[in-house]
Design a protein around this motif. Structure first.
Motif, PDB file in Angstrom:
ATOM      1  N   ASN A 262      -3.320   0.963  -3.799  1.00 14.73           N
ATOM      2  CA  ASN A 262      -4.307   1.486  -2.848  1.00 14.73           C
ATOM      3  C   ASN A 262      -5.753   1.180  -3.216  1.00 14.73           C
ATOM      4  O   ASN A 262      -6.673   1.743  -2.624  1.00 14.73           O
ATOM      5  CB  ASN A 262      -4.120   2.994  -2.610  1.00 14.73           C
TER       6      ASN A 262
ATOM      7  N   LYS B 113      -8.665   2.367   5.103  1.00 13.28           N
ATOM      8  CA  LYS B 113      -8.956   1.298   4.142  1.00 13.28           C
ATOM      9  C   LYS B 113      -8.419  -0.049   4.629  1.00 13.28           C
ATOM     10  O   LYS B 113      -9.097  -1.077   4.506  1.00 13.28           O
ATOM     11  CB  LYS B 113      -8.346   1.639   2.781  1.00 13.28           C
TER      12      LYS B 113
ATOM     13  N   THR C  32      -5.255   5.583   3.679  1.00 13.64           N
ATOM     14  CA  THR C  32      -4.778   4.201   3.647  1.00 13.64           C
ATOM     15  C   THR C  32      -5.080   3.455   4.943  1.00 13.64           C
ATOM     16  O   THR C  32      -5.545   2.304   4.916  1.00 13.64           O
ATOM     17  CB  THR C  32      -3.273   4.158   3.366  1.00 13.64           C
TER      18      THR C  32
ATOM     19  N   ILE D 177      -7.510  -1.159  -2.151  1.00 11.20           N
ATOM     20  CA  ILE D 177      -7.390  -2.177  -1.109  1.00 11.20           C
ATOM     21  C   ILE D 177      -8.661  -3.014  -0.979  1.00 11.20           C
ATOM     22  O   ILE D 177      -8.613  -4.243  -0.915  1.00 11.20           O
ATOM     23  CB  ILE D 177      -7.023  -1.504   0.227  1.00 11.20           C
TER      24      ILE D 177
ATOM     25  N   VAL E 154       0.848  -1.194   0.000  1.00  9.87           N
ATOM     26  CA  VAL E 154       0.000   0.000   0.000  1.00  9.87           C
ATOM     27  C   VAL E 154       0.880   1.238   0.000  1.00  9.87           C
ATOM     28  O   VAL E 154       2.045   1.216   0.391  1.00  9.87           O
ATOM     29  CB  VAL E 154      -0.950   0.028   1.220  1.00  9.87           C
TER      30      VAL E 154
END
Length: 277
Positions: free
Chosen positions: A260, A26, A23, A262, A17
């Motif tokens: 990203n 997520k 982030t 995710i 990531v």
């Protein structure tokens, strides 16, 4: 047998990531705690976002692997500070590439001097990863990358293969490094189910200068994602399953480049596991 082998690989994944603002949220929302999370580092933003996200995710119970690009380390004092900070967070695994910064921030211009210095510091991390290049590096000759991997093998505990879209190339590369007696376990680098538009959006958010380098060095990525019947991660895994799961290959698992995306990556993994059952 092929389905069983693919299930095994999908059960041994690492999600890469980027340390962006959303982030952490997520990862917490979509990534199980038994999946390793690796955090990249940006030559534009420096190491601080990587270290901060690593500390927060580790506090949430994840096993986190920060990237420590050699070219972002200012000097020996900076390296020691980073080591102490990561050890205080409970980190036992780091990934050390050279990094894509055009000019080094300090005295380290490649990964090998950092690896040697970590050895002199008593090998503070149990696990230490280095980069492998199944396809040619955009800036470095193949002979140099192969020699560098040979030189670094004594300091590392595993290899992460750089992003590759061709299962045949990946399989041939694994065979070649084993013939050269590089015995370190390999985490095969594959892209998750990323759409071209989202990849382009990600590239434009990581900094103007860095975006220019990213697009210049990885223009073929966009073609692979955009062309009709283009890249599908499960197709790469299916075609490469025999090479990736052979006992002689020494593949420890998959290193998934999420860009990203995710939630989409974890949904894809779970759906593929269900289909394989």
């Amino acid at each position: 047998m092929a389905a069983e082998a693919l299930r095994g690989l999908l059960g041994r994944v690492r999600y890469e990531v980027l340390p962006a603002r959303a982030t952490e949220e997520k990862v917490l929302a979509h990534v199980p705690r038994d999946i390793v999370v690796t955090v990249t580092a940006s030559p534009v933003k420096g190491l601080e976002p990587t270290l901060g996200l690593t500390e927060r995710l580790a506090a949430h119970g994840y096993r986190v692997v920060p990237h420590l690009p050699a070219r972002l380390l200012r000097d020996d004092t900076h390296l020691k500070e980073v080591v102490e900070r990561l050890r205080a967070a409970g980190v036992d695994d780091v990934f050390v590439p050279a990094g894509d910064a055009d000019a080094p921030a300090g005295t380290y211009d490649g990964a090998l001097p950092v690896l040697r210095r970590l050895g002199e510091l008593g090998r503070p991390f149990e696990h230490l990863g280095i980069t492998g290049y199944p396809e040619s590096h955009p800036l470095i000759h193949d002979d140099i990358t192969i020699q560098a991997m040979w030189d670094k093998r004594a300091h590392a505990t595993y290899i992460v293969s750089n992003l590759c879209f061709d299962p045949r190339l990946l399989g041939d590369w694994i065979t070649r490094i084993r013939r050269r007696e590089v015995a370190l376990p390999v985490h095969v680098g594959v892209a998750g189910p990323v759409q071209r538009a989202k990849l382009l959006s990600m590239a434009t958010k990581i900094g103007v200068g860095e975006s220019t380098r990213f697009l210049a060095r990885h223009a073929s990525w966009f073609w692979r994602f955009a062309r009709p019947g283009g890249y599908e991660p499960e197709r790469l895994l299916e075609r490469g399953a025999e090479a990736f799961t052979a006992p002689s290959a020494g593949v420890a698992g998959l290193h998934v480049f999420t860009f990203n995306q995710i939630a989409e990556t974890e949904r894809w993994r779970r759906a593929l596991l269900d289909r394989l059952r």
